[in-house]
Design an enzyme around this catalytic site. Structure first.
Site, PDB file in Angstrom:
ATOM      1  N   CYS A  82      -3.118  29.301   2.280  1.00  0.00           N
ATOM      2  CA  CYS A  82      -3.015  30.732   2.020  1.00  0.00           C
ATOM      3  C   CYS A  82      -4.305  31.155   1.335  1.00  0.00           C
ATOM      4  O   CYS A  82      -5.341  30.511   1.522  1.00  0.00           O
ATOM      5  CB  CYS A  82      -1.778  31.060   1.182  1.00  0.00           C
ATOM      6  SG  CYS A  82      -1.810  30.351  -0.473  1.00  0.00           S
ATOM      7  N   ARG A  83      -4.260  32.156   0.526  1.00  0.00           N
ATOM      8  CA  ARG A  83      -5.483  32.629  -0.141  1.00  0.00           C
ATOM      9  C   ARG A  83      -5.888  31.690  -1.271  1.00  0.00           C
ATOM     10  O   ARG A  83      -7.032  31.284  -1.363  1.00  0.00           O
ATOM     11  CB  ARG A  83      -5.266  34.046  -0.666  1.00  0.00           C
ATOM     12  CG  ARG A  83      -6.509  34.647  -1.281  1.00  0.00           C
ATOM     13  CD  ARG A  83      -6.297  36.117  -1.656  1.00  0.00           C
ATOM     14  NE  ARG A  83      -7.508  36.650  -2.268  1.00  0.00           N
ATOM     15  CZ  ARG A  83      -7.768  36.588  -3.562  1.00  0.00           C
ATOM     16  NH1 ARG A  83      -6.919  36.032  -4.392  1.00  0.00           N
ATOM     17  NH2 ARG A  83      -8.892  37.090  -4.038  1.00  0.00           N
TER      18      ARG A  83
END
Length: 114
Positions: A82-83
């Site tokens: 993810c981020r």
């Protein structure tokens, strides 16, 4: 006493079926390999840039998230990111609960990729 409990509360143990990989190890695993590579960010984040050959399955999509992973091979390892690594770790735990045998998570998320 409750404040001390919060400070000294042991970290939740994660499944031994989840392995968090440093960026160099993760890159070697996903580059030039046929792996189940999944970006669990939103579609907008995904469109802003993603790892080559990754598919996008938004963690926040609930039922659609589960349905998409139900179509995948639970015996093959899944590589998530993810981020920053927070959402993907939550997603990893969800996948283990769904019956996936091994999940790898990118430590620090895509922010560490570049």
């Amino acid at each position: 006493m409750k404040i001390l409990d919060k400070i000294f509360k042991p970290e939740k143990t994660r499944s031994n079926k989840i392995e968090i990989l440093d960026v160099d190890v993760y890159k070697k695993a996903v580059n030039n390999n046929d792996v189940q590579l999944v970006d669990v960010r939103t579609s907008g984040e995904f469109k802003g840039g993603h790892i080559a050959r990754a598919i996008n399955i938004d963690f926040f999509k609930g039922k659609a998230f589960v349905e998409a992973f139900e179509k995948m091979d639970k015996t093959k390892p899944v590589y998530l990111y993810c981020r920053t690594g927070s959402r993907s770790l939550k997603a990893a735990n969800k996948l283990i609960n769904m019956g996936f045998e091994k999940v790898y998570d990118l430590k620090g998320g895509i922010l560490k990729w570049k």
